[in-house]
Scaffold this active site. Structure first.
Site, PDB file in Angstrom:
ATOM      1  N   HIS A 156     -27.438  49.905  -0.145  1.00 57.45           N
ATOM      2  CA  HIS A 156     -28.095  50.884  -1.016  1.00 57.45           C
ATOM      3  C   HIS A 156     -27.754  52.319  -0.624  1.00 57.45           C
ATOM      4  O   HIS A 156     -27.977  53.241  -1.389  1.00 57.45           O
ATOM      5  CB  HIS A 156     -29.614  50.673  -0.981  1.00 57.45           C
ATOM      6  CG  HIS A 156     -30.044  49.381  -1.625  1.00 57.45           C
ATOM      7  ND1 HIS A 156     -30.579  49.335  -2.888  1.00 57.45           N
ATOM      8  CD2 HIS A 156     -29.977  48.095  -1.204  1.00 57.45           C
ATOM      9  CE1 HIS A 156     -30.847  48.069  -3.202  1.00 57.45           C
ATOM     10  NE2 HIS A 156     -30.488  47.296  -2.197  1.00 57.45           N
ATOM     11  N   ASP A 364     -26.816  60.869  -1.150  1.00 58.32           N
ATOM     12  CA  ASP A 364     -27.747  59.822  -1.560  1.00 58.32           C
ATOM     13  C   ASP A 364     -26.936  58.666  -2.128  1.00 58.32           C
ATOM     14  O   ASP A 364     -25.982  58.905  -2.878  1.00 58.32           O
ATOM     15  CB  ASP A 364     -28.680  60.374  -2.654  1.00 58.32           C
ATOM     16  CG  ASP A 364     -30.084  59.775  -2.581  1.00 58.32           C
ATOM     17  OD1 ASP A 364     -30.211  58.626  -2.140  1.00 58.32           O
ATOM     18  OD2 ASP A 364     -31.037  60.478  -2.978  1.00 58.32           O
TER      19      ASP A 364
END
Ligand code: ADQ
Length: 458
Positions: A156, A364
């Site tokens: 992720h 991110d």
């Protein structure tokens, strides 16, 4: 259809309904329901002394198996190597990386513990889908226990470029362990490429065609599977929330002012100090905006046991105080700084109310808040997303106002542009972003990953 075994540090739990659980949890639970399967993870409990056997719960076709962890093992694994070493490494923050051999050993030991628990319940044709940086060594541990199943990992977080990865002691071994997966999925093509380059340059893997790499006896496939959200579901949630008491309370408190909203876990990857500075810069440069805007930053405390996270919180408390003291008037403060989690339906209402969604991470993996902001908008009067180029979401949401998060003036300019943007342009940009989100949902992400995993040879 093969049975599915999902492994993640925190597990979706039996009682969590679609209304409160995030889109990813729902997407994974749906797959378990359809295929039948088991979700394995940490119970959330640490114990002193030897942990008892794993606990299982079953509801229909889904089983949940959770493990307690011994206090010191948990500390080395979770606070130590996972969040003190790998998290800053994957977010390109070399200066924040801590490293202790004992923590790396603890990390491997916990991966080993999970592998043993999984091996107990594994059937030969189960598909195993592991999540995130907590379990890079898990497939290797399962292979040692004889598992020949197809095992996939979805990361992720971003994957560091080889030159950054090289800073990690013993990175070759960790790369070799990661190559024990059949498929490693990433948020972006850039991350997938970084992994392939790392495996080739630092661990001596050879390209084996069609995105695969060969390392010794094993072949591992790598590809990008950008995470999506339940786009229509979240949009519906936002419509329902528009008239909910919490949303009305926020709207009334604004007294006609325009809302700029940020929502993040309190994490140094999210670029919050720079974001606060950009809001201050906007108010400095555009005095006519003072009193007309309110910036609300919601950021629940996360990993508060780690020093870097406590330091960040102190820094932001000070910064918010200083900016408010500089610009506030008796009936207006520019920054509302709230360290609280908000229930999803309420969050959807807040996002819909905001004229600007401000998402400025320094790096991110994806950033789902950016996507949720878009999905929550009123199609007639959509707001504007200001988004960091360094979020994985920027690869897909090209119609957002893309910014460099370190460029305070640039972010302030984008804020001004967003506030001044004519309705027609807002609609056009929003429609383009929404089309992308309707195409790549959480369900689509899950299916693409599982199809690719099933296509690998075990
Ligand atoms: P996170 O770093 O946690 O996730 P993000 O994707 O932005 O980052 O958020 C995950 C979820 O948490 C979102 O659904 C969001 O709504 C929710 N959330 C955040 N702050 C909240 C708050 N104050 N109140 C309520 N809910 C809140 C990691 C990676 C990301 C990647 C995701 C999913 O770091 O890059 O996008 O996993 O793959």
């Amino acid at each position: 259809m093969a049975r599915l075994v999902i492994v993640s540090n925190r597990v979706g739990s039996p009682g969590r309904e679609a209304r409160t659980a995030g889109g990813l949890v729902v997407a994974l639970q749906d797959a378990l329901r359809r295929r039948g399967g088991i979700w394995v993870g940490w119970s959330g409990d640490v114990v002193d002394g030897e942990p008892g056997p794993p606990r299982s719960v079953r509801r229909g076709r889904i089983g949940w198996v959770t493990l307690d962890l011994e206090r010191e093992a948990y500390r080395a694994f979770y606070e130590g190597f996972a969040n003190g070493t790998l998290w800053p490494l994957c977010h390109y923050r070399l200066g924040l990386i801590g490293f202790r051999r004992a923590e790396l050993e603890g990390y491997r030991a916990v991966n080993e513990t999970f592998a043993r628990a999984i091996a107990e319940l594994l059937r030969p044709d189960d598909l195993v889908w592991v999540h995130d940086y907590h379990f890079l060594s898990l497939a290797a541990a399962l292979r040692r226990l004889g598992a020949a199943n197809r095992i996939g990992l979805f990361l992720h977080v971003p994957f560091p470029a080889p030159e950054v990865l090289r800073a990690l002691p013993d990175h070759q071994r960790l790369l070799r362990e990661t190559a024990a997966y059949d498929l490693v999925g990433f948020q972006t093509r850039g991350d997938s490429r970084a992994f392939a380059e790392g495996l080739e340059r630092l661990a001596g893997a050879e390209p084996a065609g069609r995105g695969r790499l060969r390392l010794g006896e094993r072949t591992v496939a790598a590809d990008a599977f950008p995470v999506g959200i339940d786009t229509e579901g979240f949009a519906r949630l936002a419509v329902a929330a528009a008239t909910a008491p919490e949303t009305v309370r926020l709207a009334e408190s604004l007294a006609g002012r325009t809302l700029i909203l940020g929502v993040d876990r309190l994490d140094y990857s999210k670029g919050l100090p720079g974001r606060f500075a950009a809001v201050a810069e906007l108010l400095e440069r555009q005095p006519q905006r003072r009193r007309t805007v309110t910036f609300l930053q919601i950021a629940p405390i996360s990993r508060g046991e780690l020093r870097q996270y406590r330091a960040l919180r102190g820094e932001l408390d000070q910064l918010a105080g200083r900016i408010n003291a500089r610009f506030a008037e008796v009936d207006w403060t520019p920054i509302r700084w709230v360290n609280r989690t908000v229930p999803r339906p309420v969050l959807a209402g807040y996002l819909r109310l905001a004229r600007v969604g401000l998402v400025t991470p320094l790096r991110d993996g994806m950033n789902l808040v950016a996507k949720e902001y878009v999905a929550a908008q009123d199609p007639e009067r959509p707001g504007v997303l200001v988004l960091s180029r360094l979020a994985g979401a920027a690869d897909e949401l090209e119609s957002a106002l893309l910014v460099d998060p370190l460029d305070t003036e640039g972010v302030a300019e984008a804020l001004e542009r967003a506030l001044a943007m004519p309705l027609a342009e807002r609609r056009e940009r929003w429609a383009a972003a929404m089309a992308v989100l309707r195409e790549n949902t959480a369900a689509r992400w899950r299916e693409r990953f599982l199809e690719a995993l099933e296509a690998t040879g075990s």
